[in-house]
Scaffold this motif. Sequence first.
Motif, mmCIF file in Angstrom:
data_model
loop_
_atom_site.group_PDB
_atom_site.id
_atom_site.type_symbol
_atom_site.label_atom_id
_atom_site.label_comp_id
_atom_site.label_asym_id
_atom_site.label_seq_id
_atom_site.Cartn_x
_atom_site.Cartn_y
_atom_site.Cartn_z
ATOM 1 N N GLY A 148 9.514 3.154 -4.866
ATOM 2 C CA GLY A 148 10.536 2.168 -4.521
ATOM 3 C C GLY A 148 11.839 2.730 -4.002
ATOM 4 N N ALA A 149 12.000 4.052 -3.993
ATOM 5 C CA ALA A 149 13.234 4.641 -3.483
ATOM 6 C C ALA A 149 13.351 4.407 -1.979
ATOM 7 C CB ALA A 149 13.278 6.138 -3.775
ATOM 8 N N SER A 206 0.843 -1.194 0.000
ATOM 9 C CA SER A 206 0.000 0.000 0.000
ATOM 10 C C SER A 206 0.874 1.238 0.000
ATOM 11 C CB SER A 206 -0.911 0.002 1.229
ATOM 12 O OG SER A 206 -0.142 -0.027 2.407
ATOM 13 N N GLU A 207 0.404 2.284 -0.674
ATOM 14 C CA GLU A 207 1.207 3.495 -0.788
ATOM 15 C C GLU A 207 1.166 4.303 0.504
ATOM 16 O OE1 GLU A 207 0.232 5.853 -4.162
ATOM 17 O OE2 GLU A 207 1.397 4.567 -5.500
ATOM 18 N N TYR A 208 2.295 4.944 0.785
ATOM 19 C CA TYR A 208 2.368 5.838 1.927
ATOM 20 C C TYR A 208 1.654 7.150 1.619
ATOM 21 C CZ TYR A 208 6.058 2.669 3.499
ATOM 22 O OH TYR A 208 6.766 1.556 3.890
ATOM 23 N N SER A 264 6.510 5.881 8.922
ATOM 24 C CA SER A 264 7.255 5.041 7.976
ATOM 25 C C SER A 264 8.218 5.813 7.089
ATOM 26 C CB SER A 264 6.273 4.270 7.086
ATOM 27 O OG SER A 264 5.455 3.430 7.868
ATOM 28 N N VAL A 265 7.950 7.097 6.850
ATOM 29 C CA VAL A 265 8.795 7.929 5.996
ATOM 30 C C VAL A 265 9.227 9.155 6.790
ATOM 31 C CG1 VAL A 265 8.970 9.207 3.823
ATOM 32 C CG2 VAL A 265 7.524 7.157 3.955
#
Length: 237
Positions: A118-119, A12-14, A92-93
């Motif tokens: 994906g970075a 899932s995307e952040y 998470s980021v």
Amino acid sequence: MSTQQGVTASASEYTFDDLAVVMGTYNEAEAIGAVLSDIDDVTDGRAEVVCVDGSSDRTPEIARDHGATVIEQEPQGYGVAVREAILAPDRSVVVTTDCDDTYPMERLPDFLAEINDGADVVSGDRLYYGAEEMPGINKLGNELFALLASVLMNKRVHDTTTGMRAYRREVVQKIRWTENTGLSAELLMRPLMRGYDVRERPIEYDERKGETKLDPFSGGLEIAGSIVRVALEERFR
């Protein structure tokens, strides 16, 4: 600048709810309010903001008024504050920035999109557009730092000392960070030399508000020393 050995992107995307923006602050009352307002506007108030502060002015008070979490510590240098800041959030980021209003917070969505692509690390390249607002001696120094790091790593980098980067939280947790004045360079070099997906992206750079705290000569020597030390440690790790 990327490899295939980085951390696998989550299914899932952040979103901004997964984002923390962190910074070390030291007597930045003139600029901190504008920076925090920009972050709030761009992320709709959803990003966590953490300031590790050693100020003697109203910086921590202003930061709290804007909803930031403030961790107060005795002034011990740039790296000590930023290291504390990047390890504090549980989101998470993690995005680092400076508190002098030089970095474009409107690019936060782009950095988050790169992480979702994906970075593992997304690094803002201030020099790509010329960095006309940067003092000439600082610009020359940053170009030389990038050249030195590129030669030592045998990997081309363009801006080793930028203060604006996005990281997957697991990346910053896995690596032991050791530098102080040279932490910005270390935060780029160690992930890159360990095969993480590290991407440099051009960003605009504005004139700073308030006075700089870093002496360009003694600070420059410390940064150069950090670059050499980190490159050698990673090469023989």
